[in-house]
Design an enzyme around this catalytic site. Sequence first.
Site, PDB file in Angstrom:
ATOM      1  CD  GLN A  74       5.694  37.431  -1.450  1.00 47.86           C
ATOM      2  OE1 GLN A  74       6.993  37.860  -2.153  1.00 47.86           O
ATOM      3  NE2 GLN A  74       4.898  37.274  -1.740  1.00 47.86           N
ATOM      4  CB  SER A  75      11.939  32.987   0.061  1.00 46.30           C
ATOM      5  OG  SER A  75      13.421  32.337   0.105  1.00 46.30           O
TER       6      SER A  75
END
Length: 329
Positions: A74-75
């Site tokens: 989920q960068s």
Amino acid sequence: MAIDFPERVALANLPTPLQRLDRTSDELGVDLYIKRDDLTGAALSGNKVRKLEYLMADARDQGADIVLTCGGEQSNHCRATAVAAAKLGIKSLLLLRTKDPTNPPALGGNILLDKLVGADIVWISYDDYRRRMELFEQHAARLRAEGMTPYVIPEGGSNAMGAWGYIRCMQEIVDQVDGDEPTTIVHACGSGGTSAGLLIGARMLGLSPDQWKLAAINVCDDQNYFVDVINRIASNFSAAPGTFTADDSHLQIIDGYVGRGYAKSRPEELQTLRDLARREAIILDPVYSGKAYFGLTNELPRLSQRIIFLHTGGIFGLFPAAKALSPLL
Ligand SMILES: *Cc1c(COP(=O)(O)O)cnc(C)c1O
């Protein structure tokens, strides 16, 4: 002192607002402001956008037609890079770390946006993430053989070029505050570039360490790790000499808020996040700004009376946390 900034591409809505949180100031008994770097943009929101203004300018100078970067699944950094690349009309390739690369996570939060703007995603294991530099080289070599010009951006955009974004932010904050009372800028630290930029900025501007304190709350790893990372970035700036150590006069790394681990939340962190949303309509994210703000509320005796909480963004990371939040709502 005027700082000689490198070329940048305008991606962020700057300056971001600096707002006083009146109700929370009363409740905590401090003078609390929030620096709204969650408002650098909509899809391009958060702290990575400031770094990308300089990184993308460098990529463009080098004739890049594809940017490569990496991060957790989920960068925010990878999403911001993918959106920035689309905005500049070039491609992006993201190495995203996940538990089981053969069974990648669902299309939600930042991943959905990555895909929507056309990023190529390569799912990699935690083991492979540790040799990401090698993987970058392999992908870059393959792309060059295909006639493309790749540009590699390290984790979090946290290198000397990216740090310019927070050198600029430090200057912006100094221009926005009134008076000269001691002020602490509290912020989340995940790959060190934000902290490094603020520190280098403070040194370049010749700010007084008695007035300007920086408190970095690390959300992964530990103090020693970030002393090394920040030192490595700062060593590239001859205009702001001096080694960075754990007892730096400007910057303290406040360890102790990693909690259950990177991207894992404790109920008390989520409660604090929920309470701030209800009291101030400020939406934090569980991975970075939520942990940093939880740290702030617990570290008040160590901080100055005037505090600036740097909201580094991350809202899209909130949606995959819906299940963890639901018992609190
Ligand atoms: C990446 C990130 C941070 C941490 O910034 P670093 O420069 O990587 O230390 C903080 N908050 C959010 C929302 C982020 O995405």
